[in-house]
Scaffold this motif. Structure first.
Motif, PDB file in Angstrom:
ATOM      1  N   CYS A  10      45.928  73.338 -41.407  1.00 44.12           N
ATOM      2  CA  CYS A  10      46.326  73.631 -42.790  1.00 44.12           C
ATOM      3  C   CYS A  10      45.482  74.759 -43.369  1.00 44.12           C
ATOM      4  CB  CYS A  10      46.212  72.371 -43.653  1.00 44.12           C
ATOM      5  SG  CYS A  10      47.537  71.184 -43.394  1.00 44.12           S
ATOM      6  N   ARG A  11      44.182  74.704 -43.145  1.00 42.18           N
ATOM      7  CA  ARG A  11      43.302  75.761 -43.648  1.00 42.18           C
ATOM      8  C   ARG A  11      43.661  77.104 -43.019  1.00 42.18           C
ATOM      9  NH1 ARG A  11      37.694  74.453 -42.322  1.00 42.18           N
ATOM     10  NH2 ARG A  11      37.940  75.833 -40.548  1.00 42.18           N
ATOM     11  N   GLU A  12      43.895  77.093 -41.715  1.00 44.70           N
ATOM     12  CA  GLU A  12      44.217  78.334 -40.992  1.00 44.70           C
ATOM     13  C   GLU A  12      45.525  78.949 -41.483  1.00 44.70           C
ATOM     14  OE1 GLU A  12      43.302  81.313 -38.286  1.00 44.70           O
ATOM     15  OE2 GLU A  12      42.049  79.598 -38.833  1.00 44.70           O
ATOM     16  N   LEU A  13      46.496  78.098 -41.820  1.00 47.99           N
ATOM     17  CA  LEU A  13      47.823  78.578 -42.233  1.00 47.99           C
ATOM     18  C   LEU A  13      47.976  78.693 -43.748  1.00 47.99           C
ATOM     19  CD1 LEU A  13      50.054  76.529 -39.770  1.00 47.99           C
ATOM     20  CD2 LEU A  13      49.334  78.922 -39.572  1.00 47.99           C
ATOM     21  N   GLY A  14      46.954  78.315 -44.491  1.00 47.08           N
ATOM     22  CA  GLY A  14      47.033  78.399 -45.944  1.00 47.08           C
ATOM     23  C   GLY A  14      47.970  77.362 -46.549  1.00 47.08           C
ATOM     24  N   VAL A  15      48.005  76.184 -45.929  1.00 46.77           N
ATOM     25  CA  VAL A  15      48.868  75.096 -46.405  1.00 46.77           C
ATOM     26  C   VAL A  15      48.003  74.048 -47.091  1.00 46.77           C
ATOM     27  CG1 VAL A  15      50.370  73.204 -45.644  1.00 46.77           C
ATOM     28  CG2 VAL A  15      50.550  75.454 -44.560  1.00 46.77           C
ATOM     29  N   ASP A  16      48.469  73.587 -48.245  1.00 46.60           N
ATOM     30  CA  ASP A  16      47.777  72.521 -48.954  1.00 46.60           C
ATOM     31  C   ASP A  16      47.956  71.228 -48.164  1.00 46.60           C
ATOM     32  OD1 ASP A  16      46.805  70.586 -50.676  1.00 46.60           O
ATOM     33  OD2 ASP A  16      48.218  71.034 -52.290  1.00 46.60           O
ATOM     34  N   PRO A  17      46.888  70.629 -47.653  1.00 45.40           N
ATOM     35  CA  PRO A  17      47.014  69.406 -46.860  1.00 45.40           C
ATOM     36  C   PRO A  17      47.684  68.263 -47.621  1.00 45.40           C
ATOM     37  CG  PRO A  17      44.737  70.186 -46.861  1.00 45.40           C
ATOM     38  CD  PRO A  17      45.507  71.065 -47.771  1.00 45.40           C
ATOM     39  N   ALA A  18      47.619  68.283 -48.922  1.00 44.81           N
ATOM     40  CA  ALA A  18      48.260  67.242 -49.733  1.00 44.81           C
ATOM     41  C   ALA A  18      49.782  67.296 -49.612  1.00 44.81           C
ATOM     42  CB  ALA A  18      47.837  67.373 -51.195  1.00 44.81           C
ATOM     43  N   ARG A  19      50.317  68.433 -49.189  1.00 47.66           N
ATOM     44  CA  ARG A  19      51.764  68.584 -49.032  1.00 47.66           C
ATOM     45  C   ARG A  19      52.257  68.116 -47.664  1.00 47.66           C
ATOM     46  NH1 ARG A  19      54.161  73.964 -50.005  1.00 47.66           N
ATOM     47  NH2 ARG A  19      56.010  72.663 -50.139  1.00 47.66           N
ATOM     48  N   VAL A  20      51.345  67.737 -46.784  1.00 56.95           N
ATOM     49  CA  VAL A  20      51.705  67.350 -45.422  1.00 56.95           C
ATOM     50  C   VAL A  20      51.746  65.827 -45.309  1.00 56.95           C
ATOM     51  CG1 VAL A  20      51.025  67.473 -42.992  1.00 56.95           C
ATOM     52  CG2 VAL A  20      50.629  69.441 -44.497  1.00 56.95           C
TER      53      VAL A  20
END
Length: 83
Positions: A10-20
């Motif tokens: 998530c950090r690498e792809l710029g994704v908010d982990p809360a959305r996963v």
């Protein structure tokens, strides 16, 4: 291990982990792997990600795809006229 991997990706792809929703996604891929074919599982997850990134995935996309995988055999038989 899976939690750390998810956070790192998530950090690498710029994704908010809360959305996963990792558990829902894993359930989806399990249903696809067992109900359709194993190689379809990562492909389905990828296509879902593309649709979500493009904003075209419905809010219940994971549930809909899971249900589709669960009824795959019947849907294929229906399409072929086997029923």
């Amino acid at each position: 291990m899976l939690g750390e991997w998810t956070a790192l990706v998530c950090r690498e792809l710029g994704v908010d982990p809360a959305r996963v929703d990792r558990d829902a996604l894993l359930d989806l891929t399990k249903e696809v792997a067992h109900g359709v074919t194993r190689p379809a599982a990562p492909l389905t997850a990828y296509l879902l990600g593309l649709a979500q990134g493009a904003g075209s995935a419905p809010p219940d996309a994971v549930e809909r795809l899971t249900e589709l995988a669960q009824r795959w055999e019947g849907a294929v038989a229906e399409t072929r006229g086997d029923r």
